[in-house]
Design a protein around this motif. Structure first.
Motif, PDB file in Angstrom:
ATOM      1  N   MET A   1       0.851  -1.199   0.000  1.00 28.72           N
ATOM      2  CA  MET A   1       0.000   0.000   0.000  1.00 28.72           C
ATOM      3  C   MET A   1       0.887   1.249   0.000  1.00 28.72           C
ATOM      4  O   MET A   1       1.795   1.372   0.822  1.00 28.72           O
ATOM      5  CB  MET A   1      -0.901  -0.002   1.236  1.00 28.72           C
ATOM      6  N   ASN A   2       0.622   2.170  -0.938  1.00 28.53           N
ATOM      7  CA  ASN A   2       1.364   3.423  -0.992  1.00 28.53           C
ATOM      8  C   ASN A   2       0.696   4.427  -0.054  1.00 28.53           C
ATOM      9  O   ASN A   2      -0.395   4.918  -0.339  1.00 28.53           O
ATOM     10  CB  ASN A   2       1.393   3.958  -2.428  1.00 28.53           C
ATOM     11  N   LEU A   3       1.341   4.722   1.048  1.00 27.92           N
ATOM     12  CA  LEU A   3       0.746   5.594   2.050  1.00 27.92           C
ATOM     13  C   LEU A   3       0.997   7.065   1.770  1.00 27.92           C
ATOM     14  O   LEU A   3       0.397   7.930   2.416  1.00 27.92           O
ATOM     15  CB  LEU A   3       1.279   5.231   3.439  1.00 27.92           C
ATOM     16  N   TRP A   4       1.888   7.384   0.823  1.00 22.51           N
ATOM     17  CA  TRP A   4       2.162   8.778   0.466  1.00 22.51           C
ATOM     18  C   TRP A   4       1.363   9.170  -0.770  1.00 22.51           C
ATOM     19  O   TRP A   4       1.248   8.395  -1.726  1.00 22.51           O
ATOM     20  CB  TRP A   4       3.649   8.980   0.176  1.00 22.51           C
ATOM     21  N   GLN A   5       0.807  10.367  -0.735  1.00 20.70           N
ATOM     22  CA  GLN A   5       0.066  10.897  -1.886  1.00 20.70           C
ATOM     23  C   GLN A   5       0.421  12.368  -2.079  1.00 20.70           C
ATOM     24  O   GLN A   5       0.554  13.108  -1.091  1.00 20.70           O
ATOM     25  CB  GLN A   5      -1.447  10.768  -1.680  1.00 20.70           C
TER      26      GLN A   5
ATOM     27  N   ASN B   1       1.009  14.303   1.443  1.00 17.85           N
ATOM     28  CA  ASN B   1       0.472  13.722   2.674  1.00 17.85           C
ATOM     29  C   ASN B   1       0.859  12.258   2.827  1.00 17.85           C
ATOM     30  O   ASN B   1       0.902  11.517   1.843  1.00 17.85           O
ATOM     31  CB  ASN B   1      -1.064  13.777   2.677  1.00 17.85           C
ATOM     32  N   VAL B   2       1.077  11.865   4.071  1.00 16.53           N
ATOM     33  CA  VAL B   2       1.100  10.455   4.446  1.00 16.53           C
ATOM     34  C   VAL B   2      -0.268  10.134   5.021  1.00 16.53           C
ATOM     35  O   VAL B   2      -0.738  10.816   5.939  1.00 16.53           O
ATOM     36  CB  VAL B   2       2.203  10.155   5.471  1.00 16.53           C
ATOM     37  N   HIS B   3      -0.932   9.110   4.484  1.00 15.67           N
ATOM     38  CA  HIS B   3      -2.272   8.732   4.915  1.00 15.67           C
ATOM     39  C   HIS B   3      -2.212   7.475   5.775  1.00 15.67           C
ATOM     40  O   HIS B   3      -1.621   6.466   5.379  1.00 15.67           O
ATOM     41  CB  HIS B   3      -3.174   8.475   3.703  1.00 15.67           C
ATOM     42  N   ALA B   4      -2.841   7.535   6.939  1.00 15.99           N
ATOM     43  CA  ALA B   4      -2.920   6.365   7.822  1.00 15.99           C
ATOM     44  C   ALA B   4      -4.282   5.723   7.652  1.00 15.99           C
ATOM     45  O   ALA B   4      -5.295   6.259   8.111  1.00 15.99           O
ATOM     46  CB  ALA B   4      -2.697   6.774   9.272  1.00 15.99           C
ATOM     47  N   GLU B   5      -4.331   4.608   6.987  1.00 16.90           N
ATOM     48  CA  GLU B   5      -5.587   3.873   6.845  1.00 16.90           C
ATOM     49  C   GLU B   5      -5.946   3.215   8.173  1.00 16.90           C
ATOM     50  O   GLU B   5      -5.086   3.022   9.040  1.00 16.90           O
ATOM     51  CB  GLU B   5      -5.445   2.818   5.747  1.00 16.90           C
ATOM     52  N   PRO B   6      -7.224   2.887   8.394  1.00 15.66           N
ATOM     53  CA  PRO B   6      -7.628   2.238   9.643  1.00 15.66           C
ATOM     54  C   PRO B   6      -6.773   1.007   9.954  1.00 15.66           C
ATOM     55  O   PRO B   6      -6.605   0.132   9.111  1.00 15.66           O
ATOM     56  CB  PRO B   6      -9.088   1.851   9.386  1.00 15.66           C
ATOM     57  N   GLY B   7      -6.214   1.004  11.163  1.00 19.22           N
ATOM     58  CA  GLY B   7      -5.373  -0.108  11.585  1.00 19.22           C
ATOM     59  C   GLY B   7      -3.939  -0.036  11.110  1.00 19.22           C
ATOM     60  O   GLY B   7      -3.137  -0.927  11.408  1.00 19.22           O
ATOM     61  N   TRP B   8      -3.585   1.043  10.392  1.00 16.30           N
ATOM     62  CA  TRP B   8      -2.251   1.155   9.796  1.00 16.30           C
ATOM     63  C   TRP B   8      -1.438   2.288  10.413  1.00 16.30           C
ATOM     64  O   TRP B   8      -0.649   2.929   9.733  1.00 16.30           O
ATOM     65  CB  TRP B   8      -2.375   1.366   8.285  1.00 16.30           C
TER      66      TRP B   8
END
Length: 319
Positions: free
Chosen positions: A1-5, A94-101
């Motif tokens: 998963m790419n957490l940076w956008q 942005n760095v995005h934190a998905e649920p549980g991540w």
């Protein structure tokens, strides 16, 4: 998963006064918005990073919504006048934190901060909850392993909690343990802590870790100049400074848009007496503004207050 956008460029919009004068510019006209994460191409500038995360606040039983904070603060900042230093701002996404991540997202932010600092950039991070401070602070510490780094927190809370997993209440204990693992001093100062908002256990933890604390009441009634004396100490004794600002340090009437609004708090005018000397010291390496929750804002009041603080930091930082 790419957490940076990358940041959508349309977030940066405002009033165009360029017909009036070439000098009539606003931040949306001077900020650099990148499509790729390439700090080396922006050496010596100010990296703006967002940490779009609710996970630490949820784990700490707070009100979620801070995940929308970074983009809301960008929008509030965009229409402000661009003065000296503001043209150094580079939006690196942005760095995005998905649920549980949460932990993978924190590692991603740490690595991004480390890359920016190694490219001789300063880092300005918009949270997210105060779990932002763990990856941001550790990134700064790791970038300068042989230097004496001060951690300065403007906050109603000490955030030294013991917990089985990382939350928005644990970042400074995590940083303390990180310093221990590197055999370096944990230089933590907290300005604005509320006695009513921190348990006796947290004050005991602060004493055991030799944390310097100037409480909210001290800052509001400082007749002996204790704040300025302590700021002089922080600046004189350290090589670099990491400043983290939990917006719940502000009174609720100035900052309603946080997980835990402060019944008393420290007004913006007093906070600027802390922020500006640190910016002008030549030692400030990194700043974050955390806990902004646009779901609880009133007529954009909190966003404007936070953006004014960020505006001042960038303006003073260039000197």
């Amino acid at each position: 998963m790419n957490l940076w956008q990358p940041t959508p460029p349309e977030l940066w919009q405002g009033r165009d006064d360029s017909a009036e004068s070439p000098a009539a510019k606003r931040l949306f006209q001077t900020v650099t918005v990148t499509r790729d994460f390439a700090p080396e191409t922006h050496r010596g500038k100010i990296a703006l990073l967002g940490f779009a995360c609710d996970e630490g606040v949820k784990r700490n039983q707070g009100r979620p919504g801070a995940q929308q904070g970074p983009d809301a603060l960008r929008k509030a900042l965009a229409n402000m006048a661009s003065h000296a230093g503001h043209d150094l701002l580079v939006d690196l996404g942005n760095v995005h934190a998905e649920p549980g991540w949460l932990e993978p997202a924190q590692q991603t932010l740490h690595d991004a901060v480390l890359a920016c600092q190694r490219a001789q950039m300063k880092t300005l991070v918009f949270g997210g909850g105060h779990e932002t401070a763990w990856p941001h602070g550790s990134g700064v510490l790791d970038a300068f392993p042989n230097e004496n780094v001060a951690i300065v927190n403007l906050d109603a809370h000490l955030d030294l909690r013991h917990a089985a997993e990382a939350t928005s209440g644990t970042p400074f204990r995590q940083l303390a343990l990180h310093c221990e693992s590197q055999n370096r001093r944990f230089n933590y100062t907290c300005y604005g802590a509320s006695r009513a908002a921190n348990t006796q256990a947290l004050w005991q933890e602060a004493r055991e870790r030799h944390v310097t604390v100037l409480e909210d009441l001290t800052l509001l009634d400082d007749h002996v100049g204790a704040l300025q004396q302590d700021l002089q100490r922080v600046i004189a004794e350290h090589d670099r400074i990491y400043l983290t600002i939990d917006l719940d340090v502000l009174p609720a009437w100035e900052m309603p848009a946080v997980s835990a609004p402060a019944a008393l708090g420290v007004p913006l005018a007093i906070l600027l007496r802390i922020v500006m000397p640190l910016c002008q010291s030549g030692k400030l390496q990194a700043v974050d503004l955390v806990e902004f929750n646009p779901q609880y804002d009133r007529d954009g009041q909190g966003a404007r207050t936070a953006a004014r603080l960020a505006w001042q930091i960038v303006h003073c930082w260039h000197t």
